[in-house]
Write a protein that holds these residues in place. Sequence first.
Motif, PDB file in Angstrom:
ATOM      1  N   TRP A 168      -1.914   5.594  11.264  1.00 19.08           N
ATOM      2  CA  TRP A 168      -1.540   5.314   9.876  1.00 19.08           C
ATOM      3  C   TRP A 168      -0.414   6.020   9.484  1.00 19.08           C
ATOM      4  N   SER A 169       0.438   5.608   8.589  1.00 16.92           N
ATOM      5  CA  SER A 169       1.442   6.569   7.956  1.00 16.92           C
ATOM      6  C   SER A 169       1.987   6.115   6.832  1.00 16.92           C
ATOM      7  N   PHE A 170       1.916   6.696   5.632  1.00 20.36           N
ATOM      8  CA  PHE A 170       2.475   6.476   4.614  1.00 20.36           C
ATOM      9  C   PHE A 170       4.051   6.492   4.180  1.00 20.36           C
ATOM     10  N   ASN A 171       4.543   6.930   5.216  1.00 18.69           N
ATOM     11  CA  ASN A 171       6.164   7.081   5.235  1.00 18.69           C
ATOM     12  C   ASN A 171       6.657   7.007   6.866  1.00 18.69           C
ATOM     13  N   PRO A 172       6.471   5.853   7.339  1.00 13.33           N
ATOM     14  CA  PRO A 172       6.896   5.897   8.948  1.00 13.33           C
ATOM     15  C   PRO A 172       8.093   6.483   9.059  1.00 13.33           C
ATOM     16  N   LEU A 173       9.070   6.103   8.332  1.00 14.28           N
ATOM     17  CA  LEU A 173      10.627   6.208   8.569  1.00 14.28           C
ATOM     18  C   LEU A 173      10.497   8.035   8.771  1.00 14.28           C
ATOM     19  N   GLU A 174       9.830   8.646   7.689  1.00 18.38           N
ATOM     20  CA  GLU A 174       9.902  10.266   7.607  1.00 18.38           C
ATOM     21  C   GLU A 174       9.186  10.566   9.047  1.00 18.38           C
ATOM     22  N   ASP A 175       8.107   9.985   9.266  1.00 17.93           N
ATOM     23  CA  ASP A 175       7.374  10.444  10.491  1.00 17.93           C
ATOM     24  C   ASP A 175       8.222  10.324  11.708  1.00 17.93           C
ATOM     25  N   GLU A 176       9.025   9.293  11.838  1.00 13.19           N
ATOM     26  CA  GLU A 176       9.881   8.999  13.177  1.00 13.19           C
ATOM     27  C   GLU A 176      10.916   9.728  13.173  1.00 13.19           C
ATOM     28  N   TRP A 177      11.263  10.276  11.934  1.00 12.83           N
ATOM     29  CA  TRP A 177      12.474  11.339  11.945  1.00 12.83           C
ATOM     30  C   TRP A 177      11.998  12.586  12.344  1.00 12.83           C
ATOM     31  N   LEU A 209       0.822  -1.285  -0.060  1.00  5.48           N
ATOM     32  CA  LEU A 209      -0.052  -0.008  -0.266  1.00  5.48           C
ATOM     33  C   LEU A 209       0.920   1.414  -0.009  1.00  5.48           C
ATOM     34  N   ARG A 210       1.897   1.137   0.949  1.00  5.94           N
ATOM     35  CA  ARG A 210       2.692   2.425   0.839  1.00  5.94           C
ATOM     36  C   ARG A 210       3.477   2.764  -0.468  1.00  5.94           C
ATOM     37  N   ALA A 211       3.866   1.520  -1.104  1.00  9.96           N
ATOM     38  CA  ALA A 211       4.728   1.758  -2.216  1.00  9.96           C
ATOM     39  C   ALA A 211       3.781   2.202  -3.422  1.00  9.96           C
ATOM     40  N   SER A 212       2.371   1.597  -3.251  1.00 11.89           N
ATOM     41  CA  SER A 212       1.389   2.128  -4.332  1.00 11.89           C
ATOM     42  C   SER A 212       1.031   3.757  -4.150  1.00 11.89           C
ATOM     43  N   PHE A 213       1.249   4.123  -2.900  1.00  8.95           N
ATOM     44  CA  PHE A 213       1.318   5.346  -2.643  1.00  8.95           C
ATOM     45  C   PHE A 213       2.278   6.396  -3.019  1.00  8.95           C
ATOM     46  N   GLN A 214       3.481   6.000  -2.860  1.00  6.23           N
ATOM     47  CA  GLN A 214       4.616   6.437  -3.148  1.00  6.23           C
ATOM     48  C   GLN A 214       4.825   6.710  -4.916  1.00  6.23           C
ATOM     49  N   ARG A 215       4.355   5.824  -5.373  1.00  6.35           N
ATOM     50  CA  ARG A 215       4.257   5.726  -6.844  1.00  6.35           C
ATOM     51  C   ARG A 215       3.162   6.703  -7.479  1.00  6.35           C
ATOM     52  N   GLY A 216       2.445   7.261  -6.506  1.00  9.13           N
ATOM     53  CA  GLY A 216       1.080   8.258  -6.955  1.00  9.13           C
ATOM     54  C   GLY A 216       0.134   7.236  -7.764  1.00  9.13           C
ATOM     55  N   LYS A 217       0.036   6.115  -7.387  1.00 10.29           N
ATOM     56  CA  LYS A 217      -1.010   5.158  -7.895  1.00 10.29           C
ATOM     57  C   LYS A 217      -2.235   4.662  -7.056  1.00 10.29           C
ATOM     58  N   MET A 218      -2.418   5.434  -5.999  1.00 13.50           N
ATOM     59  CA  MET A 218      -3.367   5.000  -5.034  1.00 13.50           C
ATOM     60  C   MET A 218      -4.741   6.050  -5.369  1.00 13.50           C
ATOM     61  N   PRO A 219      -5.815   5.625  -5.422  1.00 20.97           N
ATOM     62  CA  PRO A 219      -7.079   6.288  -5.671  1.00 20.97           C
ATOM     63  C   PRO A 219      -7.437   6.958  -4.177  1.00 20.97           C
ATOM     64  N   LEU A 220      -7.701   8.407  -4.469  1.00 17.99           N
ATOM     65  CA  LEU A 220      -7.851   9.105  -3.282  1.00 17.99           C
ATOM     66  C   LEU A 220      -8.564   8.771  -2.450  1.00 17.99           C
ATOM     67  N   SER A 221      -9.978   7.867  -2.586  1.00 16.72           N
ATOM     68  CA  SER A 221     -10.938   7.332  -1.521  1.00 16.72           C
ATOM     69  C   SER A 221     -10.100   6.369  -0.796  1.00 16.72           C
TER      70      SER A 221
END
Length: 199
Positions: A66-75, A43-55
């Motif tokens: 929930w986080s799309f980028n947990p490493l960035e959030d942790e930083w 799911l995260r990879a799909s979001f990073q590639r811009g392939k995830m529908p808004l819904s």
Amino acid sequence: HWSFNPEEDQWDTLFQELRDFQKKNGHIKPSYKTKLGIKVHELRASFQRGKMPLSKINDLKSIEGWSFNPLEDEWMSYYEELKIYVSRFGHARPPRKLKLGVWVASQRRLFNQGKLSKERESKLREIKHWTFNPLEDQWNKKYEELISFVRENNHARPPEKHELSDWVYLQRKLFKQNKLPKHREILLRKIKGWTFNQQ
């Protein structure tokens, strides 16, 4: 069972699984070794590639933690914690026994290895009292204090009880042992009245 939209059903099932996991565990970090963990990674990879529908994006955002980028959030979480630490203690050198101290040390290490992104480097530089080389900064501070001492006293021999006395002694000792870095030796020789001989 028959469905007009099996993909939608699959999504509903996965979404429910994620919500149940969060309720049960208080977080949304399933192990990568589990089916759910693999799905989360996808799911995260799909979001990073811009392939995830808004819904779907909105569905996932509605799950607490929930986080799309947990490493960035942790930083960013450590970064905010460091800002609070600096405002409370007046320096950016938390001890290693704190998780924050370990994180700070790792940012300095990454910087010295040339592995810290420019964006993170500039964010850290925005923090008051931040330095990528605390030991060099401490030395420079003492050096500036010695220059002020010489300006006031016309010599570079602080008396024994003076706070600079031990530091000056150490520089001479290191020089005698050939352990004083060349750039520091050059700086000290620039000071009027400085000598490497012990008086």
